[in-house]
Design a protein around this motif. Structure first.
Motif, PDB file in Angstrom:
ATOM      1  N   PHE A  76       0.829  -1.203   0.000  1.00  0.00           N
ATOM      2  CA  PHE A  76       0.000   0.000   0.000  1.00  0.00           C
ATOM      3  C   PHE A  76       0.865   1.256   0.000  1.00  0.00           C
ATOM      4  CE2 PHE A  76      -3.489   2.747   0.583  1.00  0.00           C
ATOM      5  CZ  PHE A  76      -3.188   3.648   1.583  1.00  0.00           C
ATOM      6  N   ILE A  77       1.815   1.319   0.943  1.00  0.00           N
ATOM      7  CA  ILE A  77       2.629   2.532   1.058  1.00  0.00           C
ATOM      8  C   ILE A  77       3.525   2.725  -0.158  1.00  0.00           C
ATOM      9  CG2 ILE A  77       4.478   3.638   2.373  1.00  0.00           C
ATOM     10  CD1 ILE A  77       1.983   3.898   3.862  1.00  0.00           C
ATOM     11  N   LEU A  78       4.189   1.646  -0.597  1.00  0.00           N
ATOM     12  CA  LEU A  78       5.139   1.803  -1.708  1.00  0.00           C
ATOM     13  C   LEU A  78       4.422   2.170  -3.005  1.00  0.00           C
ATOM     14  CD1 LEU A  78       7.708  -1.030  -0.959  1.00  0.00           C
ATOM     15  CD2 LEU A  78       7.909   1.408  -0.527  1.00  0.00           C
ATOM     16  N   ILE A  79       3.298   1.497  -3.282  1.00  0.00           N
ATOM     17  CA  ILE A  79       2.588   1.825  -4.521  1.00  0.00           C
ATOM     18  C   ILE A  79       1.935   3.205  -4.417  1.00  0.00           C
ATOM     19  CG2 ILE A  79       0.775   1.087  -6.109  1.00  0.00           C
ATOM     20  CD1 ILE A  79       1.397  -1.750  -5.413  1.00  0.00           C
ATOM     21  N   SER A  80       1.482   3.586  -3.206  1.00  0.00           N
ATOM     22  CA  SER A  80       0.950   4.940  -3.030  1.00  0.00           C
ATOM     23  C   SER A  80       2.023   5.977  -3.303  1.00  0.00           C
ATOM     24  CB  SER A  80       0.436   5.148  -1.607  1.00  0.00           C
ATOM     25  OG  SER A  80      -0.698   4.383  -1.379  1.00  0.00           O
ATOM     26  N   LEU A  81       3.231   5.748  -2.775  1.00  0.00           N
ATOM     27  CA  LEU A  81       4.315   6.708  -2.998  1.00  0.00           C
ATOM     28  C   LEU A  81       4.668   6.776  -4.485  1.00  0.00           C
ATOM     29  CD1 LEU A  81       6.663   6.154   0.063  1.00  0.00           C
ATOM     30  CD2 LEU A  81       5.176   8.088  -0.395  1.00  0.00           C
ATOM     31  N   TYR A  82       4.655   5.636  -5.164  1.00  0.00           N
ATOM     32  CA  TYR A  82       4.969   5.611  -6.590  1.00  0.00           C
ATOM     33  C   TYR A  82       3.913   6.380  -7.379  1.00  0.00           C
ATOM     34  CZ  TYR A  82       5.714   3.588 -11.243  1.00  0.00           C
ATOM     35  OH  TYR A  82       5.924   3.409 -12.579  1.00  0.00           O
ATOM     36  N   HIS A  83       2.639   6.081  -7.111  1.00  0.00           N
ATOM     37  CA  HIS A  83       1.523   6.718  -7.794  1.00  0.00           C
ATOM     38  C   HIS A  83       1.505   8.220  -7.490  1.00  0.00           C
ATOM     39  CE1 HIS A  83      -2.655   6.812  -9.357  1.00  0.00           C
ATOM     40  NE2 HIS A  83      -2.882   7.663  -8.379  1.00  0.00           N
ATOM     41  N   GLY A  84       1.708   8.559  -6.207  1.00  0.00           N
ATOM     42  CA  GLY A  84       1.700   9.957  -5.806  1.00  0.00           C
ATOM     43  C   GLY A  84       2.886  10.719  -6.379  1.00  0.00           C
ATOM     44  N   TYR A  85       4.048  10.039  -6.466  1.00  0.00           N
ATOM     45  CA  TYR A  85       5.219  10.689  -7.064  1.00  0.00           C
ATOM     46  C   TYR A  85       4.906  11.137  -8.478  1.00  0.00           C
ATOM     47  CZ  TYR A  85       9.444  10.958  -9.811  1.00  0.00           C
ATOM     48  OH  TYR A  85      10.392  11.363 -10.708  1.00  0.00           O
ATOM     49  N   HIS A  86       4.298  10.252  -9.270  1.00  0.00           N
ATOM     50  CA  HIS A  86       3.973  10.629 -10.644  1.00  0.00           C
ATOM     51  C   HIS A  86       2.978  11.765 -10.678  1.00  0.00           C
ATOM     52  CE1 HIS A  86       6.234   7.926 -13.113  1.00  0.00           C
ATOM     53  NE2 HIS A  86       5.899   6.914 -12.348  1.00  0.00           N
ATOM     54  N   GLY A  87       1.997  11.738  -9.740  1.00  0.00           N
ATOM     55  CA  GLY A  87       1.010  12.813  -9.706  1.00  0.00           C
ATOM     56  C   GLY A  87       1.637  14.156  -9.409  1.00  0.00           C
ATOM     57  N   ILE A  88       2.495  14.207  -8.380  1.00  0.00           N
ATOM     58  CA  ILE A  88       3.108  15.483  -8.002  1.00  0.00           C
ATOM     59  C   ILE A  88       4.067  15.959  -9.094  1.00  0.00           C
ATOM     60  CG2 ILE A  88       4.464  16.672  -6.252  1.00  0.00           C
ATOM     61  CD1 ILE A  88       1.837  15.815  -5.200  1.00  0.00           C
ATOM     62  N   LYS A  89       4.743  15.000  -9.732  1.00  0.00           N
ATOM     63  CA  LYS A  89       5.654  15.354 -10.833  1.00  0.00           C
ATOM     64  C   LYS A  89       4.892  16.107 -11.914  1.00  0.00           C
ATOM     65  CE  LYS A  89       8.991  13.042 -13.872  1.00  0.00           C
ATOM     66  NZ  LYS A  89       8.438  13.111 -15.216  1.00  0.00           N
ATOM     67  N   VAL A  90       3.729  15.607 -12.270  1.00  0.00           N
ATOM     68  CA  VAL A  90       2.930  16.253 -13.312  1.00  0.00           C
ATOM     69  C   VAL A  90       2.483  17.644 -12.879  1.00  0.00           C
ATOM     70  CG1 VAL A  90       0.702  16.112 -14.462  1.00  0.00           C
ATOM     71  CG2 VAL A  90       2.160  14.129 -14.376  1.00  0.00           C
ATOM     72  N   ILE A  91       2.152  17.762 -11.569  1.00  0.00           N
ATOM     73  CA  ILE A  91       1.713  19.064 -11.066  1.00  0.00           C
ATOM     74  C   ILE A  91       2.852  20.071 -11.140  1.00  0.00           C
ATOM     75  CG2 ILE A  91       1.001  20.276  -8.971  1.00  0.00           C
ATOM     76  CD1 ILE A  91      -0.677  17.882  -8.273  1.00  0.00           C
ATOM     77  N   ILE A  92       4.061  19.653 -10.740  1.00  0.00           N
ATOM     78  CA  ILE A  92       5.208  20.561 -10.817  1.00  0.00           C
ATOM     79  C   ILE A  92       5.457  20.967 -12.265  1.00  0.00           C
ATOM     80  CG2 ILE A  92       7.711  20.713 -10.505  1.00  0.00           C
ATOM     81  CD1 ILE A  92       7.406  18.977  -8.039  1.00  0.00           C
ATOM     82  N   GLU A  93       5.390  19.983 -13.155  1.00  0.00           N
ATOM     83  CA  GLU A  93       5.629  20.302 -14.568  1.00  0.00           C
ATOM     84  C   GLU A  93       4.567  21.234 -15.127  1.00  0.00           C
ATOM     85  OE1 GLU A  93       5.779  16.389 -16.100  1.00  0.00           O
ATOM     86  OE2 GLU A  93       7.895  16.101 -15.650  1.00  0.00           O
ATOM     87  N   ASP A  94       3.333  21.134 -14.578  1.00  0.00           N
ATOM     88  CA  ASP A  94       2.250  21.992 -15.073  1.00  0.00           C
ATOM     89  C   ASP A  94       2.378  23.430 -14.615  1.00  0.00           C
ATOM     90  OD1 ASP A  94      -0.766  19.895 -15.146  1.00  0.00           O
ATOM     91  OD2 ASP A  94       0.856  20.244 -16.585  1.00  0.00           O
ATOM     92  N   TYR A  95       2.799  23.631 -13.357  1.00  0.00           N
ATOM     93  CA  TYR A  95       2.674  24.964 -12.774  1.00  0.00           C
ATOM     94  C   TYR A  95       3.982  25.703 -12.596  1.00  0.00           C
ATOM     95  CZ  TYR A  95      -2.070  23.474 -11.711  1.00  0.00           C
ATOM     96  OH  TYR A  95      -3.351  23.017 -11.808  1.00  0.00           O
ATOM     97  N   VAL A  96       5.123  24.997 -12.610  1.00  0.00           N
ATOM     98  CA  VAL A  96       6.393  25.690 -12.418  1.00  0.00           C
ATOM     99  C   VAL A  96       7.042  25.858 -13.775  1.00  0.00           C
ATOM    100  CG1 VAL A  96       8.623  25.639 -11.289  1.00  0.00           C
ATOM    101  CG2 VAL A  96       6.653  24.608 -10.169  1.00  0.00           C
ATOM    102  N   HIS A  97       7.370  27.117 -14.133  1.00  0.00           N
ATOM    103  CA  HIS A  97       7.881  27.317 -15.478  1.00  0.00           C
ATOM    104  C   HIS A  97       9.347  27.700 -15.551  1.00  0.00           C
ATOM    105  CE1 HIS A  97       3.962  26.650 -17.045  1.00  0.00           C
ATOM    106  NE2 HIS A  97       3.452  27.573 -16.272  1.00  0.00           N
ATOM    107  N   ARG A  98       9.897  28.173 -14.416  1.00  0.00           N
ATOM    108  CA  ARG A  98      11.308  28.519 -14.463  1.00  0.00           C
ATOM    109  C   ARG A  98      12.124  27.241 -14.382  1.00  0.00           C
ATOM    110  NH1 ARG A  98      12.936  32.670 -10.173  1.00  0.00           N
ATOM    111  NH2 ARG A  98      10.730  33.166 -10.268  1.00  0.00           N
ATOM    112  N   GLU A  99      12.945  26.951 -15.390  1.00  0.00           N
ATOM    113  CA  GLU A  99      13.628  25.664 -15.512  1.00  0.00           C
ATOM    114  C   GLU A  99      14.371  25.262 -14.256  1.00  0.00           C
ATOM    115  OE1 GLU A  99      12.100  24.267 -18.400  1.00  0.00           O
ATOM    116  OE2 GLU A  99      14.056  23.307 -18.474  1.00  0.00           O
ATOM    117  N   ILE A 100      15.114  26.216 -13.632  1.00  0.00           N
ATOM    118  CA  ILE A 100      15.937  25.850 -12.488  1.00  0.00           C
ATOM    119  C   ILE A 100      15.065  25.385 -11.321  1.00  0.00           C
ATOM    120  CG2 ILE A 100      17.630  26.670 -10.826  1.00  0.00           C
ATOM    121  CD1 ILE A 100      18.521  28.723 -12.910  1.00  0.00           C
TER     122      ILE A 100
END
Lengths: 136, 135
Positions: A76-100
């Motif tokens: 449960f925890i490991l797959i949640s972290l994996y699934h959540g990691y991908h979700g947060i990654k997409v959110i960062i890519e969507d809203y943060v635009h300064r490359e650094i």
């Protein structure tokens, strides 16, 4: 007419990085499959929490110490972290635009998720080793 | 890409208005709620993970570390929020998976399934809290 192909080509530096990435469908599929796995795992987790909170001390120990439940909790925890990691990654890519800022955040996310997952596995090991040595 | 390496004055062009002009629909709200609950769940899962880790490296006494916080009203609100987020994200996630195989894309179907998700979330949250606290 004397034309040379190189007259019509953009400089490589200008076009580098543009166009299709040619990858990403694997991530899309992994998101969905982890989501699918999390449906039964989440239901199991909720039931276990209810058992732990509402049960007697004897029930509580039985739930926490059971090897099957340990494996389920790890899943449960490991797959949640994996699934959540991908979700947060997409959110960062969507809203943060300064490359650094974006790339730093993505790397920090990877580090923190990875460390948490590994430390959790170690904690489960330590906990179960101590339980088994207590019953010897 | 040269455009995203810091903004030049040429990149500060006016954008079309978005949040200021669109009427809030149910489907729109549920969509952003799916993302918001996802973030809340991730943070909560990390907290849960580290709570377990810290407890394993002291002695495993489930009712010690942070327990006083979770017995307080604020702690219970946090738990309620996390569990409601969990059920919402679960139910809406199923709605998303059904969309991924092509089921339920009509506007009226999407609105109806959205209402079903909200009702299911409320019921599941209420049921699990009731079961947990009726010793």
């Amino acid at each position: 007419m004397d034309y040379h192909p190189s007259q019509f080509r953009s400089r490589l530096a200008k076009v580098r990085g543009l166009g299709s990435a040619h990858k990403g469908s694997g991530t899309w599929i992994a998101d969905r499959i982890s989501a699918l796995a999390l449906i039964p795992l989440t239901l199991w987790f909720v039931v276990s929490i209810i058992q732990i909170v509402a049960g007697t001390d004897e029930v509580r120990l039985r739930v926490i110490a059971s090897p099957a439940n340990t494996i389920m909790l790890l899943l449960f925890i490991l797959i949640s972290l994996y699934h959540g990691y991908h979700g947060i990654k997409v959110i960062i890519e969507d809203y943060v635009h300064r490359e650094i800022v974006k790339n730093t955040s993505l790397i920090l996310l990877q580090f923190f998720t990875g460390i948490s997952a590994l430390a959790f596995v170690c904690a489960m090991l330590i906990f179960h080793l101590s339980l088994f040595s207590a019953t010897l | 890409m040269t455009q995203s390496q810091g903004k030049t004055s040429a990149d500060n062009r006016p954008l079309s208005p978005h949040l200021g002009i669109w009427k809030w629909t149910l489907t729109m709200t549920l969509s952003i709620l799916h993302r918001a609950t996802g973030v809340a769940l991730f943070v909560g899962t990390l907290l849960l993970t580290w709570w377990v880790i810290l407890n394993a490296y002291s002695s495993w006494i489930p009712n010690e570390f942070l327990s006083s916080f979770f017995h307080s009203i604020l702690g219970k609100l946090v738990l309620l929020g996390w569990s409601a987020s969990l059920f919402y994200h679960l139910c809406n996630g199923v709605r998303h998976l059904l969309w991924d195989i092509g089921i339920g894309f009509e506007v009226h179907t999407a609105k109806r399934s959205g209402i079903i998700v909200l009702i299911a979330t409320a019921l599941l949250t209420a049921l699990s809290w009731f079961l947990a606290f009726s010793h």
